[in-house]
Write a protein that holds these residues in place. Structure first.
Motif, PDB file in Angstrom:
ATOM      1  N   LEU A  81       0.821  -1.207   0.000  1.00 46.25           N
ATOM      2  CA  LEU A  81       0.000   0.000   0.000  1.00 46.25           C
ATOM      3  C   LEU A  81       0.861   1.267   0.000  1.00 46.25           C
ATOM      4  O   LEU A  81       0.411   2.322  -0.447  1.00 46.25           O
ATOM      5  CB  LEU A  81      -0.926   0.004   1.220  1.00 46.25           C
ATOM      6  CG  LEU A  81      -2.047  -1.064   1.200  1.00 46.25           C
ATOM      7  CD1 LEU A  81      -2.778  -1.089   2.536  1.00 46.25           C
ATOM      8  CD2 LEU A  81      -3.021  -0.794   0.056  1.00 46.25           C
ATOM      9  N   ALA A  82       2.088   1.166   0.502  1.00 48.16           N
ATOM     10  CA  ALA A  82       2.996   2.319   0.486  1.00 48.16           C
ATOM     11  C   ALA A  82       3.644   2.526  -0.879  1.00 48.16           C
ATOM     12  O   ALA A  82       4.379   3.498  -1.077  1.00 48.16           O
ATOM     13  CB  ALA A  82       4.089   2.135   1.545  1.00 48.16           C
ATOM     14  N   GLY A  83       3.360   1.609  -1.817  1.00 46.85           N
ATOM     15  CA  GLY A  83       3.917   1.743  -3.161  1.00 46.85           C
ATOM     16  C   GLY A  83       5.152   0.920  -3.399  1.00 46.85           C
ATOM     17  O   GLY A  83       5.867   1.149  -4.389  1.00 46.85           O
ATOM     18  N   GLY A  84       5.425  -0.045  -2.537  1.00 48.11           N
ATOM     19  CA  GLY A  84       6.622  -0.852  -2.670  1.00 48.11           C
ATOM     20  C   GLY A  84       6.435  -2.055  -3.573  1.00 48.11           C
ATOM     21  O   GLY A  84       5.311  -2.443  -3.906  1.00 48.11           O
ATOM     22  N   ASN A  85       7.566  -2.646  -3.932  1.00 48.18           N
ATOM     23  CA  ASN A  85       7.582  -3.850  -4.773  1.00 48.18           C
ATOM     24  C   ASN A  85       7.815  -5.050  -3.862  1.00 48.18           C
ATOM     25  O   ASN A  85       8.955  -5.373  -3.510  1.00 48.18           O
ATOM     26  CB  ASN A  85       8.695  -3.734  -5.820  1.00 48.18           C
ATOM     27  CG  ASN A  85       8.636  -4.835  -6.858  1.00 48.18           C
ATOM     28  OD1 ASN A  85       8.095  -5.917  -6.604  1.00 48.18           O
ATOM     29  ND2 ASN A  85       9.203  -4.575  -8.026  1.00 48.18           N
ATOM     30  N   VAL A  86       6.721  -5.693  -3.450  1.00 48.80           N
ATOM     31  CA  VAL A  86       6.808  -6.776  -2.463  1.00 48.80           C
ATOM     32  C   VAL A  86       7.627  -7.952  -2.975  1.00 48.80           C
ATOM     33  O   VAL A  86       8.527  -8.438  -2.270  1.00 48.80           O
ATOM     34  CB  VAL A  86       5.391  -7.213  -2.033  1.00 48.80           C
ATOM     35  CG1 VAL A  86       5.461  -8.433  -1.117  1.00 48.80           C
ATOM     36  CG2 VAL A  86       4.669  -6.062  -1.333  1.00 48.80           C
ATOM     37  N   PRO A  87       7.387  -8.497  -4.174  1.00 51.83           N
ATOM     38  CA  PRO A  87       8.181  -9.638  -4.634  1.00 51.83           C
ATOM     39  C   PRO A  87       9.677  -9.331  -4.702  1.00 51.83           C
ATOM     40  O   PRO A  87      10.520 -10.176  -4.390  1.00 51.83           O
ATOM     41  CB  PRO A  87       7.608  -9.946  -6.024  1.00 51.83           C
ATOM     42  CG  PRO A  87       6.215  -9.404  -5.985  1.00 51.83           C
ATOM     43  CD  PRO A  87       6.308  -8.181  -5.135  1.00 51.83           C
ATOM     44  N   ASN A  88      10.032  -8.111  -5.099  1.00 56.30           N
ATOM     45  CA  ASN A  88      11.441  -7.740  -5.195  1.00 56.30           C
ATOM     46  C   ASN A  88      12.088  -7.710  -3.818  1.00 56.30           C
ATOM     47  O   ASN A  88      13.243  -8.125  -3.641  1.00 56.30           O
ATOM     48  CB  ASN A  88      11.578  -6.375  -5.877  1.00 56.30           C
ATOM     49  CG  ASN A  88      12.942  -6.170  -6.489  1.00 56.30           C
ATOM     50  OD1 ASN A  88      13.492  -7.067  -7.111  1.00 56.30           O
ATOM     51  ND2 ASN A  88      13.502  -4.998  -6.300  1.00 56.30           N
ATOM     52  N   VAL A  89      11.358  -7.225  -2.838  1.00 58.11           N
ATOM     53  CA  VAL A  89      11.876  -7.190  -1.459  1.00 58.11           C
ATOM     54  C   VAL A  89      12.094  -8.607  -0.946  1.00 58.11           C
ATOM     55  O   VAL A  89      13.111  -8.898  -0.299  1.00 58.11           O
ATOM     56  CB  VAL A  89      10.900  -6.408  -0.554  1.00 58.11           C
ATOM     57  CG1 VAL A  89      11.288  -6.583   0.917  1.00 58.11           C
ATOM     58  CG2 VAL A  89      10.907  -4.932  -0.922  1.00 58.11           C
ATOM     59  N   ILE A  90      11.143  -9.505  -1.219  1.00 53.47           N
ATOM     60  CA  ILE A  90      11.286 -10.894  -0.769  1.00 53.47           C
ATOM     61  C   ILE A  90      12.510 -11.544  -1.414  1.00 53.47           C
ATOM     62  O   ILE A  90      13.297 -12.240  -0.757  1.00 53.47           O
ATOM     63  CB  ILE A  90      10.003 -11.688  -1.075  1.00 53.47           C
ATOM     64  CG1 ILE A  90       8.798 -11.094  -0.318  1.00 53.47           C
ATOM     65  CG2 ILE A  90      10.195 -13.152  -0.723  1.00 53.47           C
ATOM     66  CD1 ILE A  90       8.965 -11.077   1.178  1.00 53.47           C
ATOM     67  N   ARG A  91      12.714 -11.293  -2.711  1.00 52.60           N
ATOM     68  CA  ARG A  91      13.888 -11.862  -3.386  1.00 52.60           C
ATOM     69  C   ARG A  91      15.183 -11.318  -2.784  1.00 52.60           C
ATOM     70  O   ARG A  91      16.156 -12.055  -2.598  1.00 52.60           O
ATOM     71  CB  ARG A  91      13.839 -11.544  -4.885  1.00 52.60           C
ATOM     72  CG  ARG A  91      12.788 -12.328  -5.648  1.00 52.60           C
ATOM     73  CD  ARG A  91      13.071 -12.286  -7.146  1.00 52.60           C
ATOM     74  NE  ARG A  91      13.079 -10.920  -7.648  1.00 52.60           N
ATOM     75  CZ  ARG A  91      12.004 -10.291  -8.127  1.00 52.60           C
ATOM     76  NH1 ARG A  91      10.834 -10.921  -8.147  1.00 52.60           N
ATOM     77  NH2 ARG A  91      12.095  -9.059  -8.577  1.00 52.60           N
TER      78      ARG A  91
END
Length: 326
Positions: A81-91
């Motif tokens: 919701l803050a505009g982040g890239n969740v899959p990229n962070v997990i990787r």
């Protein structure tokens, strides 16, 4: 009529089933359960209403759980919701964990929200990156220009990714160091003989301070001899001095011409006054005759003296007959 009503009921039933499976992704919920991820149907429905794609959150959570990371759906939703890239962070978290790089979830999300590719940063931290500088021109103390190209090996500094300067700053600082190092050399031959001296001097200056990278090495890839700046500057200086001298000479000539014109004007003025005075002589003589102050004999004597003076002047002039005979 009954057929139309039946068709309408069937259509409504299909729409209802589709809406049910849209708001309640049972298949995704079953996948999460079998993957060891605890997520309720209520949380999945809430994601729909919050306009968060459940597949992104659940699949990322499954990947993180399988890698041994302890995360919650709330944390992933907040970052999305803050505009982040969740899959990229997990990787990035998984890569950092496997490479024994200290990287927390909060730190990775901050890097991601700062506009940097956190996964690429972790990759650069594991596999250092080589940055090639553009051509850097500098002049040695003997006036010879050298053009150098350096290759900078950098590693991402995870702790400085938020707020740290980027590659452009690294290149600018390395270029400045190369210019300073070459400029401090006595001759260009010293640089050509020991190009690694530039690397050592530049590397010792701590150019990576305040940047998102750590400089591992600086290697001089190529050094070419440019133009003779010293000779060119001396030539330009000599040309400038010549123009100044010509300007000063022209100024003196103009002053001399002006002075000559002034003297000519003064001489002409004096000649005019003499002519004016000579014009007054006959008038004065006539007045003297009328008043009786000058007699005929006095006039003859004066004329004889004048004639005698003219004769002496003609004899004294060079080129006259009498002077030549003598």
């Amino acid at each position: 009529m009954e057929g139309i009503l039946l068709i309408g009921l069937i259509f409504l039933g299909i729409v209802g089933v589709l809406l049910f499976f849209y708001f309640i992704p049972v298949g995704l919920w079953v996948t999460a359960i079998f993957s060891g991820v605890r997520v309720t149907l209520g949380e999945l429905i809430g994601m729909r209403f919050r306009k968060v794609p459940p597949s992104v959150i659940v699949n990322s959570l499954i990947t993180a759980t399988k890698a041994g990371l302890q995360l919650t759906t709330r944390e992933l939703e907040t970052h999305y919701l803050a505009g982040g890239n969740v899959p990229n962070v997990i990787r990035a978290l998984i890569s950092a964990d496997k490479a024994n790089i200290e990287l927390s979830f909060n730190q990775s999300t901050a890097i991601d929200l700062a506009g940097r590719d956190v996964f690429e940063a972790v990759q650069i931290s594991v596999n250092p990156k080589v940055i090639t500088t553009p051509k850097v021109a500098a002049v040695a103390a003997d006036g010879i220009q050298l053009v150098a190209i350096a290759r900078v090996t950098v590693r991402a500094n995870i702790s400085q990714l938020v707020g740290g300067a980027g590659e452009d700053t690294i290149l600018a600082r390395v270029g400045e160091g190369i210019v300073t190092s070459i400029g401090s050399a006595g001759t260009h031959k010293e640089v050509l003989e020991n190009p690694d001296k530039i690397s050592k001097v530049v590397l010792s200056r701590g150019l990576d301070a305040g940047t998102a990278f750590e400089i591992l090495s600086i290697d001089i890839a190529d050094v070419d001899v440019g133009t003779n700046i010293g000779a060119k500057l001396q030539t330009d200086q000599a040309s400038a001095d010549l123009k100044v001298a010509e300007a000063k000479a022209e100024e003196r000539r103009a002053m001399a011409v002006a002075l000559e014109q002034e003297m000519i004007a003064k001489a002409q003025d004096a000649r005019a006054k003499v002519i004016e005075a000579e014009a007054e002589v006959p008038r004065a003589m006539a007045e003297a005759f009328r008043s009786g102050n000058l007699g005929i004999m006095d006039y003859y004597k004066m004329e004889n003296i004048k004639a005698d003076t003219d004769m002496r002047d003609s004899i004294a002039k060079p080129g006259s007959g009498s002077g030549s005979s003598k």
